[in-house]
Design a protein around this motif. Structure first.
Motif, PDB file in Angstrom:
ATOM      1  N   LEU A 112     -36.633  43.873  48.061  1.00  0.00           N
ATOM      2  CA  LEU A 112     -36.164  45.058  48.780  1.00  0.00           C
ATOM      3  C   LEU A 112     -35.878  44.770  50.254  1.00  0.00           C
ATOM      4  CD1 LEU A 112     -38.480  47.810  47.274  1.00  0.00           C
ATOM      5  CD2 LEU A 112     -36.016  47.556  46.968  1.00  0.00           C
ATOM      6  N   THR A 113     -36.545  43.752  50.812  1.00  0.00           N
ATOM      7  CA  THR A 113     -36.328  43.486  52.234  1.00  0.00           C
ATOM      8  C   THR A 113     -35.248  42.442  52.473  1.00  0.00           C
ATOM      9  OG1 THR A 113     -38.180  41.974  52.097  1.00  0.00           O
ATOM     10  CG2 THR A 113     -38.577  44.052  53.212  1.00  0.00           C
ATOM     11  N   LEU A 114     -34.573  42.012  51.403  1.00  0.00           N
ATOM     12  CA  LEU A 114     -33.551  40.979  51.596  1.00  0.00           C
ATOM     13  C   LEU A 114     -32.564  41.280  52.731  1.00  0.00           C
ATOM     14  CD1 LEU A 114     -32.664  39.565  48.068  1.00  0.00           C
ATOM     15  CD2 LEU A 114     -33.681  38.394  50.028  1.00  0.00           C
ATOM     16  N   PRO A 115     -32.048  42.518  52.827  1.00  0.00           N
ATOM     17  CA  PRO A 115     -31.141  42.790  53.960  1.00  0.00           C
ATOM     18  C   PRO A 115     -31.842  42.561  55.295  1.00  0.00           C
ATOM     19  CG  PRO A 115     -31.136  44.620  52.402  1.00  0.00           C
ATOM     20  CD  PRO A 115     -32.197  43.679  51.956  1.00  0.00           C
ATOM     21  N   GLY A 116     -33.068  43.014  55.393  1.00  0.00           N
ATOM     22  CA  GLY A 116     -33.833  42.836  56.627  1.00  0.00           C
ATOM     23  C   GLY A 116     -34.042  41.369  56.941  1.00  0.00           C
ATOM     24  N   LEU A 117     -34.351  40.607  55.904  1.00  0.00           N
ATOM     25  CA  LEU A 117     -34.536  39.168  56.103  1.00  0.00           C
ATOM     26  C   LEU A 117     -33.253  38.529  56.588  1.00  0.00           C
ATOM     27  CD1 LEU A 117     -36.667  38.340  52.942  1.00  0.00           C
ATOM     28  CD2 LEU A 117     -37.390  38.173  55.323  1.00  0.00           C
ATOM     29  N   ALA A 118     -32.132  38.954  56.003  1.00  0.00           N
ATOM     30  CA  ALA A 118     -30.847  38.386  56.416  1.00  0.00           C
ATOM     31  C   ALA A 118     -30.583  38.691  57.887  1.00  0.00           C
ATOM     32  CB  ALA A 118     -29.727  38.943  55.545  1.00  0.00           C
ATOM     33  N   ALA A 119     -30.849  39.929  58.283  1.00  0.00           N
ATOM     34  CA  ALA A 119     -30.624  40.325  59.671  1.00  0.00           C
ATOM     35  C   ALA A 119     -31.473  39.485  60.618  1.00  0.00           C
ATOM     36  CB  ALA A 119     -30.938  41.803  59.852  1.00  0.00           C
ATOM     37  N   THR A 120     -32.759  39.348  60.267  1.00  0.00           N
ATOM     38  CA  THR A 120     -33.651  38.589  61.133  1.00  0.00           C
ATOM     39  C   THR A 120     -33.200  37.137  61.224  1.00  0.00           C
ATOM     40  OG1 THR A 120     -35.390  40.034  60.338  1.00  0.00           O
ATOM     41  CG2 THR A 120     -36.074  38.113  61.599  1.00  0.00           C
ATOM     42  N   LEU A 121     -32.879  36.549  60.062  1.00  0.00           N
ATOM     43  CA  LEU A 121     -32.393  35.171  60.045  1.00  0.00           C
ATOM     44  C   LEU A 121     -31.206  34.999  60.987  1.00  0.00           C
ATOM     45  CD1 LEU A 121     -32.439  34.188  56.259  1.00  0.00           C
ATOM     46  CD2 LEU A 121     -33.604  32.978  58.099  1.00  0.00           C
ATOM     47  N   GLY A 122     -30.237  35.912  60.868  1.00  0.00           N
ATOM     48  CA  GLY A 122     -29.021  35.801  61.672  1.00  0.00           C
ATOM     49  C   GLY A 122     -29.314  35.947  63.148  1.00  0.00           C
ATOM     50  N   PHE A 123     -30.152  36.902  63.461  1.00  0.00           N
ATOM     51  CA  PHE A 123     -30.479  37.146  64.853  1.00  0.00           C
ATOM     52  C   PHE A 123     -31.134  35.933  65.496  1.00  0.00           C
ATOM     53  CE2 PHE A 123     -29.749  41.057  66.855  1.00  0.00           C
ATOM     54  CZ  PHE A 123     -30.214  40.814  68.129  1.00  0.00           C
ATOM     55  N   ILE A 124     -32.108  35.356  64.801  1.00  0.00           N
ATOM     56  CA  ILE A 124     -32.838  34.223  65.349  1.00  0.00           C
ATOM     57  C   ILE A 124     -31.939  32.985  65.392  1.00  0.00           C
ATOM     58  CG2 ILE A 124     -34.928  32.824  65.122  1.00  0.00           C
ATOM     59  CD1 ILE A 124     -35.308  35.876  65.650  1.00  0.00           C
ATOM     60  N   PHE A 125     -31.084  32.857  64.375  1.00  0.00           N
ATOM     61  CA  PHE A 125     -30.162  31.715  64.360  1.00  0.00           C
ATOM     62  C   PHE A 125     -29.306  31.695  65.624  1.00  0.00           C
ATOM     63  CE2 PHE A 125     -26.105  29.694  63.503  1.00  0.00           C
ATOM     64  CZ  PHE A 125     -26.468  28.528  62.853  1.00  0.00           C
ATOM     65  N   THR A 126     -28.700  32.844  65.959  1.00  0.00           N
ATOM     66  CA  THR A 126     -27.843  32.876  67.160  1.00  0.00           C
ATOM     67  C   THR A 126     -28.659  32.617  68.419  1.00  0.00           C
ATOM     68  OG1 THR A 126     -27.862  35.235  66.671  1.00  0.00           O
ATOM     69  CG2 THR A 126     -25.735  34.190  66.776  1.00  0.00           C
ATOM     70  N   ALA A 127     -29.878  33.153  68.457  1.00  0.00           N
ATOM     71  CA  ALA A 127     -30.708  32.948  69.650  1.00  0.00           C
ATOM     72  C   ALA A 127     -31.014  31.462  69.836  1.00  0.00           C
ATOM     73  CB  ALA A 127     -32.000  33.751  69.537  1.00  0.00           C
ATOM     74  N   ALA A 128     -31.407  30.789  68.738  1.00  0.00           N
ATOM     75  CA  ALA A 128     -31.753  29.376  68.836  1.00  0.00           C
ATOM     76  C   ALA A 128     -30.515  28.535  69.119  1.00  0.00           C
ATOM     77  CB  ALA A 128     -32.426  28.907  67.541  1.00  0.00           C
ATOM     78  N   TRP A 129     -29.390  28.960  68.567  1.00  0.00           N
ATOM     79  CA  TRP A 129     -28.152  28.202  68.711  1.00  0.00           C
ATOM     80  C   TRP A 129     -27.735  28.104  70.173  1.00  0.00           C
ATOM     81  CZ3 TRP A 129     -25.443  25.248  65.413  1.00  0.00           C
ATOM     82  CH2 TRP A 129     -24.181  24.843  65.813  1.00  0.00           C
TER      83      TRP A 129
END
Lengths: 310, 278
Positions: free
Chosen positions: B192-209
């Motif tokens: 059920l949290t897959l969308p949330g996980l995707a959002a978090t992944l994307g957010f952190i990816f751009t920050a680290a990038w």
């Protein structure tokens, strides 16, 4: 508040193992986060805070040791600090004001369906993905009258007498990084406010329309109260981030000309890396931390009232 | 709501939207424009909207004559690693915040907020010492650890928001059916949290990038440099190789943008959920 809540599973059955699990479990889930944050952030933070009470000047390696509040007395008398504090205020307020209202405008525009909405959403959110270092250099280029177009447009529009670099003008320089920051930050507010807008029940507006409310009235009486809690928390987070965000300023103006764009966090940067005075850099950072804490507490209190009010 | 769209209103709306799109895209267009302008024209035609000549030389030399591909690979490793571990740690922490009441909760939340409130510069020297002690200087693993720590607080608030949005009855029902809490988490809540996980992944990816400061401080060998540090090598003390730098910058936007577009749908829901409940 005890840890065993009536709803805890297994509590009623009185099996000691289950109860032990219930007590320990939240800390198990939290332990990786706590260990990581403690080791990488909190321990260094305590060390960093302790610097403020010492003399650590790499240029004067023999004059080290504990100095009590001497750094804070120096801070009080430092005219650059007060100047940087004023600049931090205008930098944060200016960036936040335009980011917020332009972000809100964008969210309202995107809230209603229209042809090509998905594409527009994708495009207007792009600036958030550009590294600050790159956008700082790019905006500095755009503002440069020799190689960039913006001064020529301003001159053509009659806003400027002749194409000049606003980054070189102490009166206007802060607007350069603010424009870059607004460009970068609109997507954040647009995203958060758009999502909040979409969760407002539609029938409220219909009921208001039947009762003869104008568009403006339903905006003030329905939209604003529903957005208020989200606004409080996002404005708080953004304020903290912007006040700490020196990248654009450091790259575009380096705090100049004549310290006209020096904010506290860029002042910290130059103090630490140009003057190698880590003790004073820490003192400055603590001053900023205390101000932001006070601000966050104020906002959280306000938010409590707002949430209660709904 | 508004009376049925009269044309003037619609025209104004589209005009406003067009202004936003223009404002968002123009600087990015400028980046690409500098990248495709031949070096000799970069300054002379600097203020022109469209260069009289067009070249891909900058892209070719960035890709084949510099270490850009190495930086790119390192950034990929660090960003993906950071996104993965941050999301893992923050999911567990967000779950604890959302589902349990326990001693010290307020204090832990307050400490997490405080981690956002000071310039990272203040603690870079102590972090340097700690990483040196752990022999993690000049290593991508060290960078991943530091990035993960700094991204966990925001990601935790985000994930807590998602979990708050999922009814507790779901996992309680699963636990009554004999699942342990962890099994319930994995089988019922996780999907059920897959969308949330995707959002978090994307957010952190751009920050680290796009992180520069720590990468600059903790990495010193060329082979371990991440992309933003590599980008800085185009800026020497005496001159900036604008064409190549902008070409590298344009190339580096691609994964960020792809990630961003992929998570677009989820991100909207994710941020507010975290923001409202955080």
């Amino acid at each position: 508040m005890t840890m065993a809540l009536p709803t805890s599973p297994g509590n009623g059955r009185g099996r000691p193992l289950k109860r032990f699990q219930w007590l320990v479990e939240p800390y198990l889930y939290l332990s990786p986060a706590i260990i990581l944050i403690a080791l990488v952030i909190l321990v260094p933070l305590v060390v960093g805070v302790s610097y403020a009470f010492q003399a650590i000047d790499l240029l004067n390696p023999f004059e080290t040791g504990w100095v009590g509040f001497a750094n804070f007395e120096k801070l009080w008398a430092d005219r650059l600090f007060w100047k940087a504090l004023t600049n931090t205020f205008w930098w944060t307020l200016g960036s936040l004001f335009f980011q917020f209202f332009l972000g809100l405008g964008l969210a309202l525009l995107l809230n209603k369906p229209f042809a090509g909405r998905g594409l527009v959403q994708g495009l207007v959110f792009l600036p958030w993905a550009v590294p600050a270092f790159l956008s700082g250099l790019n905006w500095a280029w755009l503002f440069n009258p020799i190689i960039g177009p913006i001064p020529h447009w301003l001159a053509a529009l009659g806003i400027m007498e002749k194409p000049q670099n606003i980054l070189a003008n102490p009166e206007l320089a802060l607007w350069g990084p603010i424009v870059a920051n607004v460009w970068f930050g609109i997507p954040f507010f647009a995203i958060t406010l758009l999502a909040a807008l979409q969760s407002i029940p539609r029938d409220l507006y219909e009921a208001a329309a039947i009762d003869g409310a104008s568009v403006w009235q339903s905006f003030i009486k329905i939209t604003v109260p529903f957005l208020a809690p989200t606004i409080a928390i996002t404005v708080m987070l953004r304020t903290i981030w912007i006040a700490n965000f020196a990248d654009l300023i450091y790259i575009m103006t380096g705090g100049g000309p004549a310290n006209s764009t020096n904010i506290i966090s860029s002042y910290i940067f130059t103090t630490a890396f140009r003057r190698l005075d880590f003790a004073y850099a820490s003192t400055l950072a603590i001053a900023l931390l205390v101000l932001l804490l006070a601000y966050a507490m104020l906002i959280l209190q306000m938010r409590k009232h707002l949430v209660k009010g709904i | 709501m508004q009376k049925t769209a009269f044309p003037i209103g619609a025209v104004l709306r589209y005009f406003a939207i067009a202004l936003y799109v223009l404002f968002a895209l123009f600087p990015i267009y400028w980046l690409v424009k500098i990248a495709v302008t031949p070096d000799r024209l970069i300054y002379t035609e600097g203020t022109q909207i469209w260069p009289s000549n067009f070249t891909l030389d900058n892209f070719v030399s960035v890709l084949f004559l510099t270490d850009f591909l190495v930086y790119f690979k390192n950034s990929m490793i660090v960003s993906l690693g950071t996104a993965f571990f941050t999301t893992l740690v923050a999911t567990a922490a967000g779950y604890a915040f959302s589902r349990f009441h326990f001693r010290g909760k307020t204090i832990i939340i307050a400490l997490m907020l405080i981690t956002q409130m000071f310039p990272l510069l203040m603690i870079i020297a102590p972090i340097y010492k700690i990483m040196a002690g752990l022999r993690l200087l000049d290593s991508l693993t060290g960078l991943i650890i530091v990035y993960t720590a700094f991204n966990v607080p925001f990601a935790t608030f985000l994930m807590q928001g998602f979990f708050d949005g999922i009814p507790k009855d779901l996992e309680e029902a699963a636990m009554i059916d004999g699942c342990t809490r962890f099994e319930a988490l994995r089988k019922v809540i996780f999907p059920l949290t897959l969308p949330g996980l995707a959002a978090t992944l994307g957010f952190i990816f751009t920050a680290a990038w796009s992180e520069l400061l720590f990468a600059l401080m903790l990495i010193n060998s060329d082979a371990k440099m991440t992309f933003p540090v590599g980008l800085k090598t185009f800026v020497s003390k005496f001159a900036v190789d604008w064409g190549q730098m902008m070409a590298a910058g344009t190339l580096a936007l691609i994964p960020s943008c792809l990630f961003f577009i992929l998570i677009q749908r989820f991100l909207v829901k994710g941020l507010t959920a975290g923001a409202v409940k955080g």
